[in-house]
Design an enzyme around this catalytic site. Structure first.
Site, PDB file in Angstrom:
ATOM      1  N   LYS A 175      34.110  29.081  48.447  1.00 43.97           N
ATOM      2  CA  LYS A 175      35.450  28.927  49.198  1.00 43.97           C
ATOM      3  C   LYS A 175      35.476  30.319  50.235  1.00 43.97           C
ATOM      4  CE  LYS A 175      38.718  31.560  47.098  1.00 43.97           C
ATOM      5  NZ  LYS A 175      38.479  33.093  47.449  1.00 43.97           N
ATOM      6  N   HIS A 219      43.026  28.638  43.447  1.00 47.19           N
ATOM      7  CA  HIS A 219      42.848  28.895  42.690  1.00 47.19           C
ATOM      8  C   HIS A 219      44.462  28.784  41.490  1.00 47.19           C
ATOM      9  CE1 HIS A 219      39.017  30.781  43.863  1.00 47.19           C
ATOM     10  NE2 HIS A 219      39.619  32.632  43.199  1.00 47.19           N
TER      11      HIS A 219
HETATM   12  C1  BG6 Z   1      38.421  35.139  44.491  1.00 49.84           C
HETATM   13  C2  BG6 Z   1      39.107  36.200  45.613  1.00 49.84           C
HETATM   14  O1  BG6 Z   1      37.933  34.853  45.072  1.00 49.84           O
HETATM   15  O2  BG6 Z   1      38.827  35.323  42.780  1.00 49.84           O
HETATM   16  C3  BG6 Z   1      38.822  37.950  45.090  1.00 49.84           C
HETATM   17  O3  BG6 Z   1      38.572  35.656  46.631  1.00 49.84           O
HETATM   18  C4  BG6 Z   1      39.459  37.554  43.830  1.00 49.84           C
HETATM   19  O4  BG6 Z   1      40.616  38.617  45.832  1.00 49.84           O
HETATM   20  C5  BG6 Z   1      38.811  36.294  42.737  1.00 49.84           C
HETATM   21  O5  BG6 Z   1      40.011  38.822  42.680  1.00 49.84           O
HETATM   22  C6  BG6 Z   1      39.556  36.855  41.052  1.00 49.84           C
HETATM   23  O6  BG6 Z   1      38.909  36.080  40.693  1.00 49.84           O
HETATM   24  P1  BG6 Z   1      38.320  36.697  39.289  1.00 49.84           P
HETATM   25  O7  BG6 Z   1      37.282  35.666  38.611  1.00 49.84           O
HETATM   26  O8  BG6 Z   1      37.775  38.354  39.347  1.00 49.84           O
HETATM   27  O9  BG6 Z   1      39.176  36.300  38.749  1.00 49.84           O
END
Ligand code: BG6
Length: 464
Positions: free
Chosen positions: A138, A230
């Site tokens: 992504k 997400h």
């Molecule tokens: C990423 C984003 O896809 O997901 C980030 O680019 C974000 O900005 C992150 O902080 C959050 O994922 P995780 O797994 O670190 O909670």
């Protein structure tokens, strides 16, 4: 259908940040678990040689999770390196040479989408695309049109079943647990609909800012960075029907159906915010209108969900780091047990920092059945870290050809369709204080009963 195991992994962007922070640790973990025994060919344009790549990999492991001497030795023996420009056919001739007799390599594009076309074309022309898989990072496009264009580029060289679009959220255990909990408990199904559920809210709060990723983030913003991908995945896990079968297509069919039932978000259903000081971050443009916070409301127009509002909120520099899905039930009718306002029952799925599934109920105070106190029944609660880090799971599944946790073309395009108009619309961006719950305007869009502060389990008062 039994899938063929990939017989090599080629990863583009081998000297980059993602490789350093996530990919090398995932590869070591895979070796340790016995899930990786094929050549791993790193590709980049850095003027490096194999020894330099190995030094970088070793350093990455020491900084991110720790070096395991035995696993590192094995991983190191699998590593190969090709240095060269992605526009130069010689780079891809060298990749082909390193692939040797491999017939089913997996190519992993850990590079910006602007380079996808070049790499895909070169893979095709050098004979490395045939029989291969394609794994892409992504962000998958920045709007509907660019996602469609990227899909067309990939589909020129790879059939859809060989394309693995990463959303690392889907590789998180608690995200998968939401689905098992829903479909493994018969008591839930009769209640899981518009007759009983009042509202759903999904919060992804992060107490940190853009962490040196200003240049990337300023082109992206909260809607594209985490909501369109997400958080929509969390919504689909909560809302989808039970798949007819367990295979990846049946599961992904159900998710797409959820998105198809959602109309594009209108400007009145979105509040965007930007934390104060964002424009002083390195890489961020002065006068930037990129949102670091977004709150939105949408509805799934299906028989199960029509009329139930879904609220989604994400932001940087909020008071805490926590991702949670809160499903609130309608209040019970007034009876002799419900003088005054009864608290709403709820089910909450905590995705991080811990993994929890809990139900909110009301219980009578001993000796006084007219008074109640709210209680939580905790179905499961696991501390992080999880058994398998998301990137280990993602790469393991892609190499064995299991697409369940990857986004399909139609899903990605439907998700963009929903947010596309507001991305173009230029709704106002309201400033908010660092470590507050976003701009005060977000309160206007609050669910009935208010936004929940996930760590307190209580509603956030207006103006917090
Ligand atoms: C990423 C984003 O896809 O997901 C980030 O680019 C974000 O900005 C992150 O902080 C959050 O994922 P995780 O797994 O670190 O909670």
């Amino acid at each position: 259908m039994t899938e063929t195991h990939s017989d090599a992994l080629v990863f583009f962007g081998a000297t980059g940040d993602l490789a350093y922070k996530k990919i090398f640790p995932a590869l070591q973990a895979m070796v340790k678990r016995g899930a990786l025994a094929v050549p791993v060919i790193g590709v980049a344009k850095a003027g490096w040689n194999l020894d330099q790549l190995k030094d970088r990999a070793k350093d990455s492991l020491e900084k991110h999770g720790g070096l395991d001497a035995a696993a590192w030795e094995r991983l190191s023996s699998l590593l190969r390196y090709v240095d060269g420009d992605y526009a130069d056919p010689a780079t891809f001739a060298a990749v082909r040479k390193e692939l040797g007799g491999a017939q089913h390599p997996a190519h992993y594009l850990a590079i910006p989408p602007s380079l996808f076309e070049k790499v895909v074309d070169q893979l095709m022309h050098s004979g490395s695309a045939k029989g291969a898989r394609m794994i892409v990072e992504k962000p998958f496009g920045h709007d509907l049109a660019s996602a469609q264009e990227l899909n067309q580029i990939l589909l020129r060289a790879f059939p859809e079943r060989s394309i693995f679009r990463i959303d690392h959220y889907l590789a998180k255990d608690p995200v998968q647990s939401m689905v098992s909990f829903r479909f493994a408990n018969s008591f839930l199904e009769p209640l899981w609909n518009r007759d009983h559920i009042d509202s759903v809210q999904i919060t992804m709060a992060e107490s940190f800012g853009v962490q040196g990723r200003g240049a990337f983030y300023d082109q992206t913003g909260a809607m594209r960075d985490v909501i369109q991908n997400h958080l929509f995945q969390l919504m689909c896990n909560l809302a989808m029907e039970s798949p007819a079968r367990r295979d990846s297509e049946s599961i992904r069919d159900e998710k797409v159906k959820v998105l198809k039932a959602i109309s594009p978000i209108g400007p009145g259903n979105l509040v965007r915010g930007q934390f104060r000081g964002y424009q002083d971050e390195p890489g961020v443009a002065k006068g930037s209108r990129t949102e670091t916070f977004a709150a939105l409301r949408l509805e799934i127009a299906s028989w199960r969900w029509a009329g139930v509002p879904f609220y989604i909120r994400a932001g940087k520099n909020l008071p805490e780091t926590c991702t949670e899905v809160m499903t609130r039930f309608k209040r019970p009718p007034m009876t002799k047990f419900s003088e005054g306002e009864m608290p709403q029952n709820y089910i909450r799925f905590r995705i991080s920092p811990d993994s929890t599934i809990a139900m909110g109920v009301s219980v009578a105070v001993a000796g006084d059945d007219a008074r109640r106190h709210p209680t939580e029944l905790v179905a499961s609660s696991e501390p992080y870290p999880e058994d398998m880090e998301p990137y280990e799971r993602v790469l393991t599944d892609a190499l064995i050809g299991d697409s369940s946790i990857f986004a399909r073309q139609d899903y990605v395009e439907e998700a963009w369709r929903i947010v596309d108009p507001v991305l173009r619309d230029g709704t106002p961006v309201h400033p908010y204080e660092v470590h507050s719950w976003g701009p005060p305007e977000a309160m206007k869009l609050a669910p009935p009963g208010g936004w929940v502060d996930p760590l307190l389990g209580a509603c956030i008062p207006a103006g917090a």
